[in-house]
Write an enzyme that holds these catalytic residues in place. Structure first.
Site, PDB file in Angstrom:
ATOM      1  N   SER A  81       4.784   7.014   2.642  1.00  0.00           N
ATOM      2  CA  SER A  81       3.652   8.007   2.670  1.00  0.00           C
ATOM      3  C   SER A  81       2.682   7.296   3.669  1.00  0.00           C
ATOM      4  CB  SER A  81       3.315   8.516   1.469  1.00  0.00           C
ATOM      5  OG  SER A  81       2.856   7.451   0.434  1.00  0.00           O
ATOM      6  N   VAL A 134       1.020   4.029  -3.770  1.00  0.00           N
ATOM      7  CA  VAL A 134       0.424   5.411  -3.571  1.00  0.00           C
ATOM      8  C   VAL A 134       1.957   6.263  -3.758  1.00  0.00           C
ATOM      9  CG1 VAL A 134      -0.707   6.909  -2.376  1.00  0.00           C
ATOM     10  CG2 VAL A 134      -1.555   4.530  -2.303  1.00  0.00           C
ATOM     11  N   GLY A 159       4.612   5.696  -4.883  1.00  0.00           N
ATOM     12  CA  GLY A 159       5.641   5.258  -5.030  1.00  0.00           C
ATOM     13  C   GLY A 159       6.150   4.756  -3.465  1.00  0.00           C
ATOM     14  N   ASN A 210      -7.937   1.407   3.085  1.00  0.00           N
ATOM     15  CA  ASN A 210      -7.099   1.370   4.421  1.00  0.00           C
ATOM     16  C   ASN A 210      -7.678   1.636   5.753  1.00  0.00           C
ATOM     17  OD1 ASN A 210      -4.594   1.027   2.777  1.00  0.00           O
ATOM     18  ND2 ASN A 210      -4.356   3.520   2.882  1.00  0.00           N
ATOM     19  N   THR A 224      -4.026 -21.794   4.763  1.00  0.00           N
ATOM     20  CA  THR A 224      -2.836 -21.986   5.318  1.00  0.00           C
ATOM     21  C   THR A 224      -2.469 -20.533   5.708  1.00  0.00           C
ATOM     22  OG1 THR A 224      -1.491 -22.241   3.513  1.00  0.00           O
ATOM     23  CG2 THR A 224      -1.998 -24.079   4.678  1.00  0.00           C
ATOM     24  N   HIS A 234       0.830  -1.228  -0.062  1.00  0.00           N
ATOM     25  CA  HIS A 234      -0.045   0.026   0.032  1.00  0.00           C
ATOM     26  C   HIS A 234       0.905   1.475   0.066  1.00  0.00           C
ATOM     27  CE1 HIS A 234      -4.128  -1.449   1.137  1.00  0.00           C
ATOM     28  NE2 HIS A 234      -3.624  -2.320   0.264  1.00  0.00           N
TER      29      HIS A 234
END
Ligand code: HEM
Ligand SMILES: *[C@@H]1O[C@H](CO)[C@@H](O)[C@H](O)[C@H]1NC(C)=O
Ligand SMILES: *[C@@H]1O[C@H](CO)[C@@H](O)[C@H](O)[C@H]1NC(C)=O
Length: 325
Positions: free
Chosen positions: A79, A73, A75, A97, A246, A69
């Site tokens: 952030s 966003v 790179g 998020n 698993t 994540h």
């Protein structure tokens, strides 16, 4: 003799130069960035991750997802770790998020340890995420899932909730949407299939797979029935189910499940529909070739980790991963 070896060298140097071109134009990351500045950096990160996983295996999954994540966003720039400020609303409350990403306490722990042992603020939060993701995969998957992380990213000094909402793929995306999302980040079909196998560990909330288990046909009926018990039509939004059977082991069971129509998320099953597509063939291949999966997953992680890093004098090295200096 001399003439011959000179021409051999010319060929070798030319070949090396050709091989080097793509890496030079993407990122100037390297494996040994902290060798001088803080040789203990990587062992410290690993030991904090190991302790956290011993307390709760799922945190390894959460740390892997945090790196993903972060990278998707603007790179891999740390952030995702920024708390909201008066100047910007950050990524933490973006739809993919909110009440979902976790692991911030472990990152704080790592950063505090590094700041005291390294005698100074030298390790970026973006690099911490990249290393913690690799360590989690290795601890939950074993030595074959190890790879060398490239380092030297610096941290962003701003971000925005809109960037997160725009760039992170939602679980209801269809195959073409998933592929074009990944392509917009410089990743290809193979990366999509390999990196989606991050879902070999961790959990997902009922809200993210309810539509699939009640309304889709490309799903094993017994699998759907058993999931409905923990995810009623009008209740249990936050109940969790394992992304594969698993869930604390990094392995190829995720791919095997897709072959049996037992992908948990719509987006997972989109990668295998039984129609002989290129994506189908990749899923089939990795389900049956765990060694290839281990090697290729590492390569795709490095590719994802190379996305638009801040280097040189861009950005900063944050003292506290939650806020700019
Ligand atoms: C291909 C597009 C992807 C979509 C649509 C997607 C979507 C999701 C969703 C909806 C969840 C459950 C979140 C929740 O219920 O709170 C999840 C969990 C997770 N995702 Fe993905 N994901 C994708 C790709 C990836 C990639 C590339 C990785 C890492 C390489 C990854 C790693 C994880 C992990 C490890 C979890 C479990 C986290 C935990 O248990 O805390 N995902 N993902
Ligand atoms: C917001 O931006 C201004 C101007 O750059 C800066 O002086 C201030 O410290 C920032 N506030 C926060 C909470 O970061
Ligand atoms: C299933 O599809 C119907 C018709 O589109 C819709 O009304 C219903 O909300 C869907 N159910 C779930 C659980 O998504």
């Amino acid at each position: 003799m001399a003439g011959q070896s000179v021409s051999v060298w010319v060929v070798i140097v030319a070949a090396v130069a050709i091989v080097m071109i793509p890496t030079c134009t993407t990122a100037q990351l390297d494996t040994d960035v902290y060798m001088k500045a803080c040789p203990q950096a990587l062992p410290i990160i690993r030991s904090v991750v190991k302790l956290a996983i011993n307390r709760e295996a799922r945190i390894g999954a959460s740390l892997l997802r945090l790196h993903f994540h972060d990278c998707f966003v603007n790179g891999c720039d740390g952030s995702v770790l920024l708390d909201d400020t008066a100047n910007f609303t950050g990524e933490k409350t973006a739809l993919p998020n909110l009440n979902s990403i976790r692991g911030f306490g472990v990152v704080d722990d790592i950063k505090a340890n590094l700041n005291s042992v390294c005698r100074g603020n030298v390790v970026s939060c973006a690099d911490i995420l990249a290393v913690a993701a690799r360590d989690s995969v290795e601890i939950l998957g074993g030595p074959s899932y190890s790879y060398e992380v490239l380092l030297g990213r610096r941290d962003a000094t701003t971000t925005s909730i809109n960037d997160a909402n725009r760039n992170l793929p939602p679980p209801f995306f269809n195959f073409p949407q998933l592929l074009s999302n990944f392509q917009s980040h410089g990743l290809d079909l193979q990366d999509l299939v390999l990196l989606s196998a991050g879902h070999t560990i961790g959990l997902a909330k009922c809200t993210t797979f309810r539509a699939r288990i009640y309304n889709e046909t490309n799903i094993d009926p017994d699998f759907a029935a058993s999931l409905k018990q923990g995810c009623p039509v009008n209740d249990g939004d936050n109940n969790m189910a394992p992304l594969d059977s698993t869930t604390a082991k990094f392995d190829t069971v995720y791919f095997k499940a897709l072959l049996e129509k037992k992908g948990l998320l719509h987006s997972d099953q989109e990668l295998f529909k039984g129609d002989g597509s290129d994506s189908d063939n990749l899923v089939q291949h990795y389900a049956n070739n765990p060694n290839d999966f281990a090697v290729d997953f590492g390569a795709s992680m490095i590719k994802m980790g190379n996305m638009k890093p801040l280097t040189g004098s861009d950005g900063e090295i944050r003292l506290n991963c939650r806020k700019i200096n």
